[in-house]
Design a protein around this motif. Sequence first.
Motif, PDB file in Angstrom:
ATOM      1  N   GLY A  90       0.815  -1.204   0.000  1.00 31.91           N
ATOM      2  CA  GLY A  90       0.000   0.000   0.000  1.00 31.91           C
ATOM      3  C   GLY A  90       0.848   1.253   0.000  1.00 31.91           C
ATOM      4  N   LYS A  91       0.182   2.387  -0.236  1.00 30.14           N
ATOM      5  CA  LYS A  91       0.862   3.677  -0.253  1.00 30.14           C
ATOM      6  C   LYS A  91       0.163   4.615   0.718  1.00 30.14           C
ATOM      7  CE  LYS A  91       2.320   7.506  -3.138  1.00 30.14           C
ATOM      8  NZ  LYS A  91       2.383   8.070  -4.470  1.00 30.14           N
ATOM      9  N   ILE A  92       0.941   5.282   1.555  1.00 31.91           N
ATOM     10  CA  ILE A  92       0.382   6.266   2.474  1.00 31.91           C
ATOM     11  C   ILE A  92       0.133   7.543   1.679  1.00 31.91           C
ATOM     12  CG2 ILE A  92       0.815   7.694   4.516  1.00 31.91           C
ATOM     13  CD1 ILE A  92       2.512   5.366   5.621  1.00 31.91           C
ATOM     14  N   VAL A  93      -1.137   7.974   1.634  1.00 32.71           N
ATOM     15  CA  VAL A  93      -1.484   9.147   0.839  1.00 32.71           C
ATOM     16  C   VAL A  93      -1.785  10.374   1.684  1.00 32.71           C
ATOM     17  CG1 VAL A  93      -2.242   7.848  -1.184  1.00 32.71           C
ATOM     18  CG2 VAL A  93      -3.886   8.391   0.621  1.00 32.71           C
ATOM     19  N   ASN A  94      -2.025  10.157   2.987  1.00 35.93           N
ATOM     20  CA  ASN A  94      -2.310  11.301   3.841  1.00 35.93           C
ATOM     21  C   ASN A  94      -2.416  10.838   5.281  1.00 35.93           C
ATOM     22  OD1 ASN A  94      -2.802  13.985   4.463  1.00 35.93           O
ATOM     23  ND2 ASN A  94      -4.496  14.195   3.005  1.00 35.93           N
ATOM     24  N   THR A  95      -2.567  11.815   6.176  1.00 35.90           N
ATOM     25  CA  THR A  95      -2.873  11.497   7.564  1.00 35.90           C
ATOM     26  C   THR A  95      -4.384  11.539   7.728  1.00 35.90           C
ATOM     27  OG1 THR A  95      -2.673  13.823   8.169  1.00 35.90           O
ATOM     28  CG2 THR A  95      -0.706  12.442   8.426  1.00 35.90           C
ATOM     29  N   HIS A  96      -4.864  11.058   8.879  1.00 36.58           N
ATOM     30  CA  HIS A  96      -6.300  11.060   9.151  1.00 36.58           C
ATOM     31  C   HIS A  96      -6.486  11.394  10.631  1.00 36.58           C
ATOM     32  CE1 HIS A  96     -10.480   9.898   8.338  1.00 36.58           C
ATOM     33  NE2 HIS A  96     -10.481   9.414   9.566  1.00 36.58           N
ATOM     34  N   GLY A  97      -7.015  12.562  10.904  1.00 37.98           N
ATOM     35  CA  GLY A  97      -7.219  12.958  12.293  1.00 37.98           C
ATOM     36  C   GLY A  97      -5.924  13.403  12.944  1.00 37.98           C
ATOM     37  N   ILE A  98      -5.944  13.467  14.289  1.00 40.19           N
ATOM     38  CA  ILE A  98      -4.785  13.974  15.026  1.00 40.19           C
ATOM     39  C   ILE A  98      -4.058  12.894  15.820  1.00 40.19           C
ATOM     40  CG2 ILE A  98      -5.709  16.311  15.180  1.00 40.19           C
ATOM     41  CD1 ILE A  98      -6.501  15.630  18.106  1.00 40.19           C
ATOM     42  N   ILE A 142      -3.792   3.697   0.477  1.00 45.91           N
ATOM     43  CA  ILE A 142      -4.414   3.074  -0.690  1.00 45.91           C
ATOM     44  C   ILE A 142      -3.750   1.713  -0.804  1.00 45.91           C
ATOM     45  CG2 ILE A 142      -4.721   3.120  -3.186  1.00 45.91           C
ATOM     46  CD1 ILE A 142      -4.803   6.150  -3.037  1.00 45.91           C
ATOM     47  N   SER A 143      -4.530   0.692  -0.561  1.00 48.76           N
ATOM     48  CA  SER A 143      -3.993  -0.658  -0.473  1.00 48.76           C
ATOM     49  C   SER A 143      -3.797  -1.278  -1.847  1.00 48.76           C
ATOM     50  CB  SER A 143      -4.961  -1.516   0.354  1.00 48.76           C
ATOM     51  OG  SER A 143      -4.389  -2.762   0.633  1.00 48.76           O
ATOM     52  N   SER A 144      -2.734  -2.072  -1.969  1.00 52.41           N
ATOM     53  CA  SER A 144      -2.484  -2.805  -3.210  1.00 52.41           C
ATOM     54  C   SER A 144      -2.257  -4.288  -2.922  1.00 52.41           C
ATOM     55  CB  SER A 144      -1.268  -2.206  -3.933  1.00 52.41           C
ATOM     56  OG  SER A 144      -0.131  -2.238  -3.109  1.00 52.41           O
ATOM     57  N   THR A 145      -2.804  -4.756  -1.816  1.00 58.08           N
ATOM     58  CA  THR A 145      -2.658  -6.158  -1.445  1.00 58.08           C
ATOM     59  C   THR A 145      -3.997  -6.862  -1.515  1.00 58.08           C
ATOM     60  OG1 THR A 145      -1.967  -7.701   0.296  1.00 58.08           O
ATOM     61  CG2 THR A 145      -2.897  -5.612   1.025  1.00 58.08           C
TER      62      THR A 145
END
Length: 171
Positions: free
Chosen positions: A7-15, A22-25
Amino acid sequence: MNWYNVGKIVNTHGILGEVRVISSTDFPDERYAIGSKLGLFMPGSDKPINLTVASHRKHKSFDLLTFENHPYVQDVEVYRDGVLKVSEDKLEKLEDGVFYYHEIIGCLVVTLDGTEVGTVTEIMETGANDVWTVKPEKGKLQYIPYIDDVVKEIDVDNKKIIIDPIEGLLS
């Protein structure tokens, strides 16, 4: 050691240190299980940052993950655009007739009569079946559907695939 994308980390979520992935598995429940070890590869780096999954949940089309010892958004915001990978020794054993993409990509494709078609360079998911992009030494790309009527034998150890092309498949 070989590493494979999950997967690829595309952003943070919350604090609270969650990241949007975005998962690729095909195995998100196993790859993102609490305690799972992942390598994070940042753009331009070939050295992994070792991370351990602390939590996982689904949100819309994303997998949301937190990592041990990363409790706040400031801890993980630097990981944006990083690619999460799993080491080769963590790959699941697949049932017979099922293959990882990395096992298929790079295989030489030949017809039943021994004619070389080319090498698999990409796998496209179409919903009905996968389609393999095959690059010949000369000429245009060929597209081979991964269906029983066409693909007769896959030998990942010798990186060779034997096909019986239906009429009009190869141009």
